[in-house]
Scaffold this motif. Structure first.
Motif, PDB file in Angstrom:
ATOM      1  N   PHE A  17      13.708 -22.254 -11.699  1.00  0.00           N
ATOM      2  CA  PHE A  17      12.622 -22.477 -12.654  1.00  0.00           C
ATOM      3  C   PHE A  17      11.459 -23.222 -12.007  1.00  0.00           C
ATOM      4  CE2 PHE A  17      15.642 -25.917 -13.056  1.00  0.00           C
ATOM      5  CZ  PHE A  17      14.928 -27.071 -13.319  1.00  0.00           C
ATOM      6  N   GLN A  18      10.367 -23.334 -12.731  1.00  0.00           N
ATOM      7  CA  GLN A  18       9.114 -23.863 -12.203  1.00  0.00           C
ATOM      8  C   GLN A  18       8.625 -25.023 -13.081  1.00  0.00           C
ATOM      9  OE1 GLN A  18       6.311 -20.609 -11.264  1.00  0.00           O
ATOM     10  NE2 GLN A  18       8.056 -19.226 -11.397  1.00  0.00           N
ATOM     11  N   PRO A  19       9.110 -26.225 -12.812  1.00  0.00           N
ATOM     12  CA  PRO A  19       8.683 -27.383 -13.609  1.00  0.00           C
ATOM     13  C   PRO A  19       7.216 -27.705 -13.361  1.00  0.00           C
ATOM     14  CG  PRO A  19       9.952 -28.094 -11.716  1.00  0.00           C
ATOM     15  CD  PRO A  19      10.024 -26.601 -11.737  1.00  0.00           C
ATOM     16  N   LEU A  20       6.720 -28.722 -14.032  1.00  0.00           N
ATOM     17  CA  LEU A  20       5.296 -29.048 -13.957  1.00  0.00           C
ATOM     18  C   LEU A  20       4.930 -29.814 -12.698  1.00  0.00           C
ATOM     19  CD1 LEU A  20       4.741 -29.860 -17.728  1.00  0.00           C
ATOM     20  CD2 LEU A  20       4.038 -27.818 -16.475  1.00  0.00           C
ATOM     21  N   THR A  21       5.809 -29.818 -11.720  1.00  0.00           N
ATOM     22  CA  THR A  21       5.469 -30.332 -10.392  1.00  0.00           C
ATOM     23  C   THR A  21       4.600 -29.340  -9.626  1.00  0.00           C
ATOM     24  OG1 THR A  21       7.470 -29.347  -9.469  1.00  0.00           O
ATOM     25  CG2 THR A  21       7.616 -31.635 -10.230  1.00  0.00           C
ATOM     26  N   GLY A  22       4.631 -28.069 -10.035  1.00  0.00           N
ATOM     27  CA  GLY A  22       3.950 -27.016  -9.298  1.00  0.00           C
ATOM     28  C   GLY A  22       4.841 -26.338  -8.285  1.00  0.00           C
ATOM     29  N   ALA A  23       6.025 -26.904  -8.040  1.00  0.00           N
ATOM     30  CA  ALA A  23       6.992 -26.304  -7.119  1.00  0.00           C
ATOM     31  C   ALA A  23       8.091 -25.622  -7.938  1.00  0.00           C
ATOM     32  CB  ALA A  23       7.570 -27.378  -6.199  1.00  0.00           C
ATOM     33  N   THR A  24       9.187 -25.257  -7.276  1.00  0.00           N
ATOM     34  CA  THR A  24      10.322 -24.666  -7.985  1.00  0.00           C
ATOM     35  C   THR A  24      11.490 -25.652  -7.981  1.00  0.00           C
ATOM     36  OG1 THR A  24      11.126 -23.607  -5.963  1.00  0.00           O
ATOM     37  CG2 THR A  24       9.655 -22.322  -7.378  1.00  0.00           C
ATOM     38  N   ALA A  25      12.465 -25.392  -8.834  1.00  0.00           N
ATOM     39  CA  ALA A  25      13.631 -26.268  -8.940  1.00  0.00           C
ATOM     40  C   ALA A  25      14.872 -25.408  -9.115  1.00  0.00           C
ATOM     41  CB  ALA A  25      13.475 -27.231 -10.115  1.00  0.00           C
ATOM     42  N   GLU A  26      16.004 -25.933  -8.664  1.00  0.00           N
ATOM     43  CA  GLU A  26      17.243 -25.179  -8.761  1.00  0.00           C
ATOM     44  C   GLU A  26      18.439 -26.128  -8.700  1.00  0.00           C
ATOM     45  OE1 GLU A  26      17.667 -23.503  -4.285  1.00  0.00           O
ATOM     46  OE2 GLU A  26      15.803 -22.931  -5.330  1.00  0.00           O
ATOM     47  N   LYS A  27      19.448 -25.838  -9.479  1.00  0.00           N
ATOM     48  CA  LYS A  27      20.729 -26.556  -9.450  1.00  0.00           C
ATOM     49  C   LYS A  27      21.815 -25.499  -9.285  1.00  0.00           C
ATOM     50  CE  LYS A  27      22.529 -28.103 -13.327  1.00  0.00           C
ATOM     51  NZ  LYS A  27      23.876 -27.487 -13.499  1.00  0.00           N
ATOM     52  N   HIS A  28      22.583 -25.586  -8.194  1.00  0.00           N
ATOM     53  CA  HIS A  28      23.537 -24.542  -7.860  1.00  0.00           C
ATOM     54  C   HIS A  28      24.901 -24.809  -8.500  1.00  0.00           C
ATOM     55  CE1 HIS A  28      21.246 -23.268  -3.951  1.00  0.00           C
ATOM     56  NE2 HIS A  28      20.431 -23.556  -4.948  1.00  0.00           N
ATOM     57  N   ASP A  29      25.474 -23.776  -9.064  1.00  0.00           N
ATOM     58  CA  ASP A  29      26.841 -23.825  -9.590  1.00  0.00           C
ATOM     59  C   ASP A  29      27.651 -22.718  -8.931  1.00  0.00           C
ATOM     60  OD1 ASP A  29      26.934 -25.918 -11.703  1.00  0.00           O
ATOM     61  OD2 ASP A  29      25.314 -24.724 -12.544  1.00  0.00           O
ATOM     62  N   ALA A  30      28.892 -23.015  -8.615  1.00  0.00           N
ATOM     63  CA  ALA A  30      29.757 -22.026  -7.976  1.00  0.00           C
ATOM     64  C   ALA A  30      30.261 -21.015  -8.998  1.00  0.00           C
ATOM     65  CB  ALA A  30      30.933 -22.715  -7.296  1.00  0.00           C
ATOM     66  N   PHE A  31      30.418 -19.777  -8.553  1.00  0.00           N
ATOM     67  CA  PHE A  31      31.080 -18.784  -9.404  1.00  0.00           C
ATOM     68  C   PHE A  31      32.553 -19.144  -9.604  1.00  0.00           C
ATOM     69  CE2 PHE A  31      27.725 -15.759  -7.779  1.00  0.00           C
ATOM     70  CZ  PHE A  31      27.123 -15.562  -9.021  1.00  0.00           C
ATOM     71  N   LEU A  32      33.105 -19.883  -8.666  1.00  0.00           N
ATOM     72  CA  LEU A  32      34.530 -20.195  -8.684  1.00  0.00           C
ATOM     73  C   LEU A  32      34.859 -21.162  -9.827  1.00  0.00           C
ATOM     74  CD1 LEU A  32      36.813 -19.292  -6.733  1.00  0.00           C
ATOM     75  CD2 LEU A  32      36.657 -21.579  -5.728  1.00  0.00           C
ATOM     76  N   SER A  33      35.861 -20.828 -10.607  1.00  0.00           N
ATOM     77  CA  SER A  33      36.323 -21.692 -11.700  1.00  0.00           C
ATOM     78  C   SER A  33      37.837 -21.844 -11.609  1.00  0.00           C
ATOM     79  CB  SER A  33      35.954 -21.095 -13.059  1.00  0.00           C
ATOM     80  OG  SER A  33      34.555 -21.073 -13.220  1.00  0.00           O
ATOM     81  N   PRO A  34      38.381 -23.076 -11.780  1.00  0.00           N
ATOM     82  CA  PRO A  34      39.846 -23.275 -11.726  1.00  0.00           C
ATOM     83  C   PRO A  34      40.522 -22.609 -12.914  1.00  0.00           C
ATOM     84  CG  PRO A  34      38.714 -25.296 -12.391  1.00  0.00           C
ATOM     85  CD  PRO A  34      37.641 -24.341 -11.995  1.00  0.00           C
ATOM     86  N   THR A  35      41.736 -22.135 -12.682  1.00  0.00           N
ATOM     87  CA  THR A  35      42.481 -21.440 -13.742  1.00  0.00           C
ATOM     88  C   THR A  35      43.460 -22.339 -14.473  1.00  0.00           C
ATOM     89  OG1 THR A  35      44.163 -20.766 -12.144  1.00  0.00           O
ATOM     90  CG2 THR A  35      42.321 -19.241 -12.523  1.00  0.00           C
ATOM     91  N   GLY A  36      43.680 -23.537 -13.966  1.00  0.00           N
ATOM     92  CA  GLY A  36      44.622 -24.441 -14.607  1.00  0.00           C
ATOM     93  C   GLY A  36      46.014 -24.358 -14.032  1.00  0.00           C
ATOM     94  N   ASP A  37      46.317 -23.343 -13.242  1.00  0.00           N
ATOM     95  CA  ASP A  37      47.636 -23.208 -12.619  1.00  0.00           C
ATOM     96  C   ASP A  37      47.552 -23.405 -11.115  1.00  0.00           C
ATOM     97  OD1 ASP A  37      46.265 -20.977 -11.901  1.00  0.00           O
ATOM     98  OD2 ASP A  37      47.735 -19.525 -12.646  1.00  0.00           O
ATOM     99  N   GLY A  38      46.501 -24.097 -10.698  1.00  0.00           N
ATOM    100  CA  GLY A  38      46.325 -24.352  -9.277  1.00  0.00           C
ATOM    101  C   GLY A  38      45.520 -23.289  -8.574  1.00  0.00           C
ATOM    102  N   GLY A  39      45.144 -22.239  -9.286  1.00  0.00           N
ATOM    103  CA  GLY A  39      44.346 -21.176  -8.695  1.00  0.00           C
ATOM    104  C   GLY A  39      42.903 -21.247  -9.163  1.00  0.00           C
ATOM    105  N   ALA A  40      42.144 -20.229  -8.825  1.00  0.00           N
ATOM    106  CA  ALA A  40      40.744 -20.167  -9.223  1.00  0.00           C
ATOM    107  C   ALA A  40      40.312 -18.713  -9.303  1.00  0.00           C
ATOM    108  CB  ALA A  40      39.858 -20.920  -8.225  1.00  0.00           C
TER     109      ALA A  40
END
Length: 718
Positions: free
Chosen positions: A92-115
């Motif tokens: 996205f493009q906040p009012l700084t005039g630059a761009t911004a980004e927060k990275h999240d992994a596609f990987l999600s834990p399954t609760g049984d020790g896997g992902a």
């Protein structure tokens, strides 16, 4: 190594001759948009109903159907992971005039020790970044951190690569928890829709079908400097501010005019080619590259795109230029005036309006009917620019652009329109009712409401005009090289929407009163030109005579950003943006406060950096040189004279530095407006005095003592 890396590698190394290797053109064709999730790619991955729904949103502005979000998200995740992406971000493009980004992994834990790799429609449509540390102009307090990014399906998702992988970037809007726009994209999207709503009724009167949609198109030329990386890091002013706060003029600058369009140095050409290949992969249609006027200055320019996508692509162009330069031992400088005394850098925005069928509404046509339409919309632009000179000036206002506007490479701060002699002659003849021939192109019957074909290039170019008609578009030349183009284009879309809407109402009334289309348009164009022709100026914008003439005409001359910014919240501007739903009064006031804040902080950083360099680098160098001169056992008259001059200039530098130190400490008050005016009226002049003494010292202090890389080194070493 996946297929896309092979393509990029092949493109970079196509000179290696093998019987089976594709041609460079074939490689680039395969490479183009290979890292973009295009509609064509989505068509192969979505069901027909989901694809049809999404395409309706992208191409016709239909409301996004949330029901297809999970389907699109799955397709997007699958495609991105095939491309090597491990993370995604709402870009996205906040009012700084630059761009911004927060990275999240596609990987999600399954609760049984896997992902597992997961990405839902909810995650695609909306995310919640921390909004507390972005400029909001009072829309959000620091403790009120909640903000939202919202997917913009009209701008395609893309892959950004790095040395160890790739990230899926999803263009998004950014808004506060209370619904106000905290970014540059949201008002731009609103202005595109406002333009569509205003222009399509006019097109219907000219015979267009009811399904026609209109948007603005844009091609933005990016100017920049390249310097050797080693010099950059030895210049604290470049590192901290992006421009040189010191630097004596070398014996040779751009006087010989031999750099412009000259042969591109090999290292620079290698950098350009690398950057272009990355931009091709991102679907950015860059077409032109060349040496600019100043030594070490260059330009890259894409062809026309829809303005929203063009604004996203402009941000990516700047990012790719910066990142790629480092690979070649270079640094790309995007500041409007990195070097005093030579040309600065702009971002010429070539703007027009087009239908969804590709018809350019500012293209003179081959038939009288098409030319009626062209003159109608051209007259609307004249009206828009004349009535909203202040907004166009505000849209390019910044502390950095103030160093450039009115110099020999940029238009003056006075907003005017260049039409060229032939098009001006056409309007003049329409105003007077005269027929006959045009001055150069043999245009016949101009006094008649049925007009002949117009020339496609109706006149010469004018480098001094801030807003020039160039054949089938208007070139807004006052935009600064480092700024986002989103707000200038938001302003252009909105003011033209207002003008077209006004002229359309007049046209409807005349048609209802029995006039035929040609007569009605002829009257409107004539009257509009008569009311607004003061904005047309085809002469030398640098001349003092033009400044005097502009004042006589009643045109605004907002010389600095702080002269312009207060007008953003004038009642007429609040009413204009509110009328079209582009920016609320609160959103406008927030942007005004942010502009003051950024102006103050920019100059304050420059002032403190000037003080630091002068105190810790230049004064010690001068003192050391003076000490060595004084230690000579049998000084000559030349050494005595040099020592005297160095001592005098050192004293001048010391006195100027004391004044700058006082001004840096004063700050001018508690309110941001007071602080901004203080740094303009007191810090900038104090910096100039420090620089004057320091630059004179640079001319007499022996080179081995001087602590900073010089202009000669930075601009000419390639």
């Amino acid at each position: 190594m996946n297929h896309d890396f092979d393509v990029l590698s092949a493109a970079r190394n196509w000179r290696v001759e093998t019987p089976t290797r594709a041609t460079p053109a074939q490689i680039v064709s395969e490479l183009f948009a290979s890292d973009v999730l295009t509609l064509e790619e989505l068509k192969t991955r979505l069901s027909k109903p989901a694809y049809k729904s999404l395409r309706g949103t992208v191409e016709r502005g239909e409301t996004l159907d949330p029901a297809i979000a999970d389907t699109v998200a799955l397709a997007m995740k699958t495609w991105a992971m095939e491309k090597g992406a491990t993370h995604y971000t709402h870009w996205f493009q906040p009012l700084t005039g630059a761009t911004a980004e927060k990275h999240d992994a596609f990987l999600s834990p399954t609760g049984d020790g896997g992902a597992i790799a997961a990405f839902s429609g909810k995650e695609l449509i909306q995310a919640e970044p921390d909004a507390s540390s972005f400029p909001s102009g009072g829309l959000r307090a620091t403790f009120e951190a909640r903000g939202y990014t919202a997917w913009d399906p009209s701008s395609p998702a893309f892959i950004m690569r790095h040395a160890n992988g790739a990230t899926l970037c999803i263009p998004t809007a950014f808004a506060s928890w209370t619904g106000e726009a905290l970014d540059l994209k949201t008002p731009l999207l609103r202005s595109v829709e406002a333009l569509n709503r205003a222009v399509t009724p006019a097109l219907h009167l000219f015979g267009a079908s009811l399904g026609t949609r209109v948007g603005s198109t844009l091609g933005a030329e990016q100017e920049y400097f390249l310097i050797a990386e080693e010099y950059f890091y030895r210049r604290p002013d470049l590192v901290m501010t992006g421009r040189t706060l010191f630097g004596a003029q070398p014996p040779r600058g751009q006087e010989l005019e031999d750099h412009y369009f000259g042969a591109i140095p090999d290292r620079v050409l290698s950098f350009m080619t690398d950057a272009e290949l990355q931009l091709y992969a991102l679907g950015i249609p860059v077409k032109t590259r060349h040496n600019e006027v100043a030594p070490g200055q260059f330009e890259i320019a894409p062809i026309f795109e829809s303005s929203n996508v063009a604004a996203d692509h402009q941000q990516l162009i700047m990012q790719v230029l910066r990142n790629t330069a480092r690979k070649y031992g270079l640094v790309a400088l995007l500041h409007e005036k990195p070097f005093a005394g030579v040309n600065g850098s702009g971002k010429h925005c070539n703007w027009s309006m087009s239908t969804d069928a590709g018809e350019n509404l500012l293209e003179p046509g081959d038939t009288p009917h098409e030319n009626l339409q062209f003159l109608f919309f051209c007259a609307a632009v004249l009206k828009a620019v004349d009535e909203h000179q202040d907004l166009l000036r505000i849209s390019v206002a910044s502390a950095s652009n103030d160093h450039r506007l009115g110099a020999n490479e940029a238009p003056p701060a006075i907003i005017s329109i260049f039409l060229g002699s032939e098009l001006t002659d056409i309007f003049d003849r329409l105003e007077s009712g005269e027929g006959g021939r045009g001055t150069e192109a043999g245009l016949l019957g101009l006094g008649s409401p049925v007009l002949p074909p117009l020339p496609r290039h109706a006149g010469d170019r004018n480098r001094t005009s801030p807003f020039a008609f160039t054949g089938n578009k208007f070139e807004f030349r006052a935009v600064g090289s480092s700024q986002s183009i989103s707000f200038p284009i938001t302003v252009l879309n909105t003011i033209v929407a207002d003008a077209v809407q006004s002229l359309t109402e007049q046209l409807k009334a005349k048609l209802q009163n029995g006039l035929d289309l040609a007569e009605a348009v002829g009257e409107i164009v004539r009257d509009t030109y008569r009311q607004h022709k003061r904005i047309v100026f085809n002469g030398d914008g640098y001349s003092q005579e033009w400044h005097q003439e502009a004042e006589r005409r009643g045109l605004l001359n907002l010389r600095t950003s702080l002269d312009a910014i207060p007008h953003l919240t004038d009642p007429k501007n609040v009413a204009l943006f509110g009328k079209f739903g582009v920016l609320s009064e609160r959103e406008l006031a927030a942007r005004q406060e942010i502009m003051y804040d950024i102006y103050f902080k920019t100059v304050n950083i420059e002032g403190e950096t000037t003080e630091y360099i002068a105190q810790t680098m230049i004064l010690p160098a001068a003192a050391e040189y003076l000490g060595d001169l004084s230690a000579v056992q049998r000084p000559s008259r030349a050494l005595d004279a040099t020592a005297t001059e160095v001592a005098q200039l050192t004293d001048e530098l010391y006195d100027a530095l004391q004044n700058l130190r006082e001004q840096n400490r004063a700050l001018g008050g508690d309110e941001i407006v007071e602080k901004a005016h203080h740094v303009r009226d007191h810090v900038l002049p104090a910096m100039q005095e420090v620089r004057r003494a320091a630059d004179n010292l640079e001319k007499v202090v022996a080179e081995k003592y001087w602590p900073l890389p010089t202009y000669r080194q930075m601009m000419f070493v390639k």
